[in-house]
Scaffold this motif. Sequence first.
Motif, short mmCIF file in Angstrom:
data_model
loop_
_atom_site.label_atom_id
_atom_site.label_comp_id
_atom_site.label_asym_id
_atom_site.label_seq_id
_atom_site.Cartn_x
_atom_site.Cartn_y
_atom_site.Cartn_z
N ARG A 30 17.84 39.16 33.00
CA ARG A 30 18.30 39.22 31.61
C ARG A 30 19.77 39.59 31.51
N ILE A 31 20.53 39.34 32.55
CA ILE A 31 21.93 39.70 32.53
C ILE A 31 22.67 38.88 31.47
N PRO A 32 23.65 39.44 30.79
CA PRO A 32 24.41 38.66 29.80
C PRO A 32 25.03 37.40 30.42
N ARG A 35 30.95 41.38 35.53
CA ARG A 35 29.62 41.19 36.11
C ARG A 35 29.39 42.08 37.31
N LEU A 36 30.39 42.28 38.14
CA LEU A 36 30.21 43.16 39.29
C LEU A 36 29.80 44.56 38.84
N ASP A 37 30.47 45.05 37.81
CA ASP A 37 30.15 46.38 37.31
C ASP A 37 28.74 46.41 36.71
N LEU A 67 26.16 44.44 37.50
CA LEU A 67 25.18 44.39 38.58
C LEU A 67 25.13 45.70 39.35
N THR A 68 26.29 46.32 39.55
CA THR A 68 26.32 47.61 40.24
C THR A 68 25.53 48.66 39.47
N PHE A 69 25.64 48.63 38.15
CA PHE A 69 24.87 49.56 37.33
C PHE A 69 23.37 49.33 37.55
N ALA A 70 22.95 48.07 37.55
CA ALA A 70 21.53 47.76 37.76
C ALA A 70 21.06 48.23 39.13
N VAL A 71 21.87 47.98 40.15
CA VAL A 71 21.51 48.39 41.50
C VAL A 71 21.39 49.92 41.57
N ASP A 72 22.35 50.62 41.01
CA ASP A 72 22.32 52.08 41.04
C ASP A 72 21.08 52.63 40.32
N LYS A 113 29.80 44.83 47.53
CA LYS A 113 30.50 45.33 46.35
C LYS A 113 29.55 45.86 45.28
N VAL A 114 28.31 45.36 45.26
CA VAL A 114 27.37 45.84 44.23
C VAL A 114 26.39 46.87 44.78
N GLY A 115 26.55 47.25 46.06
CA GLY A 115 25.77 48.35 46.59
C GLY A 115 24.50 47.99 47.32
#
Length: 365
Positions: free
Chosen positions: A102-104, A159-161, A163-168, A198-200
């Motif tokens: 559901r990513i923007p 988008r990197l930020d 996705l990183t939020f989702a991964v975290d 980069k996204v963890g």
Amino acid sequence: MAAVVVAVLASVVVISYSGWWNPSNTESLAGRDPANAELYIDPDMQSIAAAREDARFDPIATTPQAKWFTDWSTSETVQDDVGDYLDGAAAADAVPTVVLYRIPQRDCGSWSTGGAADEQEYRDWVKGAAAELKGHDDALVIIEPDALPQLGKCEQGDRLDTLTFAVDALATTGARVYIDAGHENWLSAAEAADRLSKVGVDKVRGFSLNVAAHYTTQREIAYAEDVRSELSKLGITDVHYVIDTGRNGAGPQGDNCNPPGARLGHEPQLFEGDALDGFLWVKNPGETDGACRGGPASGFWAPAALDLLGLDQDERTSSQLSAGWIRLGAVGGAGLVGLVAWALARRRTRDRLRGAAEHAARQVP
């Protein structure tokens, strides 16, 4: 006569439901140890409803598949939505597979366009899903198919930020989380490793490949190992992966949107003791890729399912054949003939399916 009918009927049951894979095929061909865990079959799968009307879809409906959480699940409902699914898996003592999608600017306006309205709504949604997944260390979670490979393809904010939020958020749940990395024909192994780092990816279990695509299992395993090798150069080790084998039985297709030449691939199977964690049916076989080749924008589409099964579009359904046998059964001996004909038809269907599976099996080392 009654005894003969019963005997033939028993053979029909065996033909119909004994399955069209040899359970040992995946184990021996993969050369890995299968895990002692069953994947969950969600009773709400659209293929199950389709199979109630047409038994030809049984091989799809009776196979474990992922549950996709997309725009139908909102920030207000996602905890209940994910929780209901996890509860069902727990009651079945089976492993759930969750896809968060559901990513923007999802799919950059292509066939699967959609997603949350903005980054804040997406973050709220992810936090709700993560809250419900906490403590479910048996769950498999795939994060945003195609989002990382599509980086920079369209206007998509940071988008990197995102996705990183989702991964975290998902890394704290204990679930086995995989970041989608596309497939062998999308990013080079070095580029895939760089984006994953980069996204963890070091915070979660690993990455997923071949979601909704058709590349062979053998080549996707080789690509995955190349990605792992590139990750190790970045100091990231012990990374695992899963591969979507739901529709790769015939190998790459010229068009990934409802391709008529695609066939079912290896049955889902989890492994242990190796970097390959499992073969999964992530994209639900038989559900449309979008409004292409005459298909609907979403939902189960019989022509696509029949293609995957290697069946003719105009072949009579099993239920029709069965009904024909019942009518013939009223006239004694003719009924037995009808039953035998039905059994033979089912056997021919099974043989076609086994042929597709064996073709896929030859692709795995």
